[in-house]
Design a protein around this motif. Sequence first.
Motif, mmCIF file in Angstrom:
data_model
loop_
_atom_site.group_PDB
_atom_site.id
_atom_site.type_symbol
_atom_site.label_atom_id
_atom_site.label_comp_id
_atom_site.label_asym_id
_atom_site.label_seq_id
_atom_site.Cartn_x
_atom_site.Cartn_y
_atom_site.Cartn_z
ATOM 1 N N ASP A 141 0.828 -1.210 0.000
ATOM 2 C CA ASP A 141 0.000 0.000 0.000
ATOM 3 C C ASP A 141 0.858 1.253 0.000
ATOM 4 O OD1 ASP A 141 -2.248 -1.618 0.010
ATOM 5 O OD2 ASP A 141 -2.622 -1.388 2.170
ATOM 6 N N GLN A 142 1.924 1.243 0.801
ATOM 7 C CA GLN A 142 2.848 2.390 0.843
ATOM 8 C C GLN A 142 3.488 2.608 -0.527
ATOM 9 O OE1 GLN A 142 1.725 3.799 3.815
ATOM 10 N NE2 GLN A 142 3.807 4.569 3.825
ATOM 11 N N ARG A 202 0.958 4.099 -2.933
ATOM 12 C CA ARG A 202 0.747 5.532 -2.668
ATOM 13 C C ARG A 202 1.905 6.354 -3.216
ATOM 14 N NH1 ARG A 202 -2.200 3.776 1.750
ATOM 15 N NH2 ARG A 202 -0.460 3.412 3.157
ATOM 16 N N ARG A 236 1.639 6.527 -7.019
ATOM 17 C CA ARG A 236 0.591 7.478 -7.441
ATOM 18 C C ARG A 236 1.065 8.921 -7.276
ATOM 19 N NH1 ARG A 236 -2.690 3.627 -4.949
ATOM 20 N NH2 ARG A 236 -2.824 4.838 -3.033
#
Length: 97
Positions: A24-25, A28, A31
């Motif tokens: 997830d990190q 992010r 993105r």
Amino acid sequence: MEMPIADRLEKQRTLRDWLQWQLDQANRTIRALEAQQEEEKRRREVARREMSWKVLPSRAVEGHPTLHRGNCSIAKNMPSLLTKEEVRTAIRKHQCG
């Protein structure tokens, strides 16, 4: 002595959760970097337009072409942007023609 199955299962679940957090990190961060890259691309295009020129042909038979900055709203539908050297060449050709 081997670890009990319940403990090994809990350890694997904990590892999975930690790896998911890392993923997830990373997503992010990707993105955010993609957004920065797009903004940089947009800024380069704005700068290129501001430093470029457009030559609009004369509306009158005996008139002269009109020079506009690349970001001028009057010339926004003109397709090509010219560098300073291309403008000089166009002007020389018009003067000689």
